[in-house]
Each structure stands twice: as structure tokens, then as C-alpha cells.
Design an enzyme around this catalytic site. Structure first.
Site, PDB file in Angstrom:
ATOM      1  CE  LYS A  33      49.666 -34.652  77.615  1.00 34.44           C
ATOM      2  NZ  LYS A  33      50.353 -34.062  78.789  1.00 34.44           N
ATOM      3  CG  ASP A  60      47.860 -34.081  81.560  1.00 35.84           C
ATOM      4  OD1 ASP A  60      47.353 -34.666  82.530  1.00 35.84           O
ATOM      5  OD2 ASP A  60      48.967 -34.395  81.069  1.00 35.84           O
ATOM      6  CE  LYS A  62      49.239 -36.882  84.697  1.00 35.60           C
ATOM      7  NZ  LYS A  62      49.776 -35.873  83.773  1.00 35.60           N
ATOM      8  CG  ASP A  65      43.027 -30.637  97.164  1.00 35.48           C
ATOM      9  OD1 ASP A  65      42.630 -30.813  98.344  1.00 35.48           O
ATOM     10  OD2 ASP A  65      43.825 -29.739  96.840  1.00 35.48           O
ATOM     11  CB  THR A 119      53.756 -45.054  82.780  1.00 36.34           C
ATOM     12  OG1 THR A 119      53.890 -43.697  82.399  1.00 36.34           O
ATOM     13  CG2 THR A 119      52.501 -45.627  82.203  1.00 36.34           C
ATOM     14  NE  ARG A 210      59.615 -36.448  73.824  1.00 36.30           N
ATOM     15  CZ  ARG A 210      60.113 -37.181  74.809  1.00 36.30           C
ATOM     16  NH1 ARG A 210      61.356 -36.980  75.202  1.00 36.30           N
ATOM     17  NH2 ARG A 210      59.365 -38.095  75.401  1.00 36.30           N
TER      18      ARG A 210
HETATM   19  O1  C5P Z   1      56.909 -36.542  73.437  1.00 37.23           O
HETATM   20  P1  C5P Z   1      56.072 -37.713  73.870  1.00 37.23           P
HETATM   21  O2  C5P Z   1      55.196 -38.265  72.772  1.00 37.23           O
HETATM   22  O3  C5P Z   1      56.859 -38.771  74.575  1.00 37.23           O
HETATM   23  O4  C5P Z   1      55.067 -37.049  74.946  1.00 37.23           O
HETATM   24  C1  C5P Z   1      54.136 -37.826  75.656  1.00 37.23           C
HETATM   25  C2  C5P Z   1      53.324 -36.962  76.568  1.00 37.23           C
HETATM   26  O5  C5P Z   1      52.476 -37.808  77.339  1.00 37.23           O
HETATM   27  C3  C5P Z   1      54.141 -36.152  77.574  1.00 37.23           C
HETATM   28  O6  C5P Z   1      53.402 -34.961  77.882  1.00 37.23           O
HETATM   29  C4  C5P Z   1      54.160 -37.058  78.798  1.00 37.23           C
HETATM   30  O7  C5P Z   1      54.331 -36.348  79.979  1.00 37.23           O
HETATM   31  C5  C5P Z   1      52.758 -37.654  78.711  1.00 37.23           C
HETATM   32  N1  C5P Z   1      52.601 -38.915  79.429  1.00 37.23           N
HETATM   33  C6  C5P Z   1      53.401 -40.018  79.176  1.00 37.23           C
HETATM   34  N2  C5P Z   1      53.205 -41.170  79.884  1.00 37.23           N
HETATM   35  C7  C5P Z   1      52.237 -41.225  80.810  1.00 37.23           C
HETATM   36  C8  C5P Z   1      51.423 -40.146  81.080  1.00 37.23           C
HETATM   37  C9  C5P Z   1      51.640 -38.981  80.346  1.00 37.23           C
HETATM   38  O8  C5P Z   1      54.269 -39.976  78.316  1.00 37.23           O
HETATM   39  N3  C5P Z   1      52.044 -42.358  81.446  1.00 37.23           N
END
Ligand code: C5P
Length: 230
Positions: A33, A60, A62, A65, A119, A210
Site C-alpha cells: 500500500k 491509497d 482516497k 472531488d 476511524t 509496523r
Molecule cells: O502500522 P499499522 O499496521 O498501524 O499501519 C496501518 C496502516 O493503515 C496505516 O497506513 C494507517 O494509516 C492505515 N489506516 C488505519 N486505520 C484506518 C485507515 C487506514 O490504520 N482506519
């Protein structure tokens, strides 16, 4: 095209760090992503490079517009060869239908999914926007609108997945972040599920950052996650 349901989130400030990680990963074992930060710094060249290395890429960005602008942007993303891209469902039916129509005309048609309610948004945030539905009602309403507008799925919390699966059917694709393997750091994520729990709740694809990108051995971390859901 990989069969993996894991989408590794490349949350890096520059292309070098992203490419260093991707060299340790196998395109058959995951998808990738690319979000706003990395794309704004590195542009389409990085996307093309990763696709040329056989990775499926979820762009991603999003989009939100007017319909003509979103349709053109979706067409441009499809021309890059991305596997998945997304728009905000709150852009409305006409915008989402225009995006689908634009993708229908492309030779390589990516999956198009919607963001419902971020979220990070609370009930108070919705009230300030004049929305009186609960967050859950609004998510369900926007997911139904996305489906009726021809989209392939939505990004959602794994906690919402089983209700969305029941309401929207098996085919509608649920892409869920907030995933943490058992016994790993939850970082800043509040409502987490393990990969297996999320798949059992109805997720099709897991967005994981992560736990893989910061692991001492990213490939082993990815392999363990794949093994836990296969
Ligand atoms: O490192 P981690 O697993 O927390 O990363 C989650 C990814 O998903 C990040 O890019 C975060 O911005 C994205 N994301 C999220 N919650 C959402 C939408 C996207 O954690 N509701």
C-alpha cells in the site's frame, strides 16, 4: 499477482526506505500500500518501479472531488497499473459511478474501494458536520451506497467486518487495518484484531504496517502472518 491477503503499508517518508524494505519482501507473499506521504514525495515512478518488480499495489490516495476530476484521477491510476485504489464514499453516488465508468474503460481494471467514515472520527466530529446518524449507522449507509454505486468494497475496521459481511454479502471486498499479531506492540492502534480473527470476522485483505515494516526480520514476520491465516 500474489494470492496473499496481506497488504504491507509502506508508511515511509521516502522511496529509499520503502525500496529497502521491499527488497526483503517477496511479491508472491504480500501486496503493498502506497499512501499520500510516499506518493507525494516519490510520485508515480515509485509505483511503476514496484509494479515492475511484480508487486500488486494498492494506491491509497482516497480521492474526493467533483465526479469528472475523480474519474480522471482513477483512470490515471489504472494506467499506472495499480491493483487497487480508493475514493471517499461521502463524495456521493455520482462521483463513485463516474469513477467506476472511468475504470470500465481501462484495459487493466483495478479494484475500486471506498473509505466510509475515517476511524479517527468520533461521534462529536460527525455532529459538527451535521450528521446525526451514529458512526456505525453512517458506516453501513455509506458502504451500501458504495456497493449500489458499483464499487468493489470498502476499507473498514475489522470490528465492523462481520456486520458488513452480513449486510453486503460475500463478494463485497472488506479491507481492514488495525491488525496486530498476538503478542506484538499495538502502537497507536486502539481497536485491534489478530490476522486470524480479522479473516474469521470476514476481512478479505489485511492492511499491516509496523508489525512487518519495523520487525527485525520483515520477511519472517510476514511469513508468520501468512501462516496464521492460511
Ligand atoms: O502500522 P499499522 O499496521 O498501524 O499501519 C496501518 C496502516 O493503515 C496505516 O497506513 C494507517 O494509516 C492505515 N489506516 C488505519 N486505520 C484506518 C485507515 C487506514 O490504520 N482506519
Amino acid at each position: 499477482m500474489s494470492n496473499s491477503r496481506v497488504i504491507v503499508s509502506l508508511d515511509f517518508p521516502d522511496g529509499k526506505q520503502a525500496l529497502d524494505l521491499c527488497q526483503k519482501l517477496d511479491p508472491a507473499s504480500c501486496k503493498l500500500k502506497i499512501g499520500k506521504e510516499l506518493f507525494t514525495r516519490e510520485g508515480p515512478a515509485l509505483v511503476e518501479k514496484l509494479i515492475a518488480s511484480d508487486f500488486d499495489v494498492f494506491l491509497d490516495l482516497k480521492y474526493h472531488d467533483i465526479p469528472n476530476t475523480v474519474a480522471s484521477a482513477c483512470h490515471a491510476a489504472a494506467d499506472l497499473g495499480v491493483w487497487m485504489l480508493n475514493v471517499h464514499a461521502s463524495g456521493g453516488r455520482t462521483m463513485m459511478e463516474a469513477a467506476c465508468e472511468a475504470l470500465d474503460k481501462t484495459s487493466h481494471k483495478p479494484l475500486l474501494i471506498a473509505v466510509t467514515i475515517l476511524t479517527s472520527m468520533s461521534q462529536e466530529d460527525l455532529v459538527e458536520l451535521g450528521i446525526t446518524n451514529s458512526v456505525e449507522e453512517q458506516v453501513i449507509m455509506l458502504a451500501n451506497l458504495a456497493k449500489a454505486s458499483g464499487l468493489n468494497g470498502v476499507v473498514c475496521s475489522a470490528k465492523e467486518a462481520s456486520r458488513l459481511r452480513t449486510e453486503l454479502g460475500e463478494e463485497f471486498c472488506l479491507v481492514t487495518p488495525g491488525i496486530r499479531p498476538a503478542n506484538t506492540n499495538s502502537d497507536d492502534q486502539k481497536r485491534i484484531m489478530t490476522p486470524a480473527e480479522a479473516i474469521n470476522a470476514g476481512s478479505h485483505y489485511l492492511v499491516i504496517g509496523r508489525p512487518i515494516t519495523k520487525a527485525d526480520d520483515p520477511l519472517s514476520a510476514l511469513d508468520a502472518i501468512n501462516a496464521s491465516i492460511n
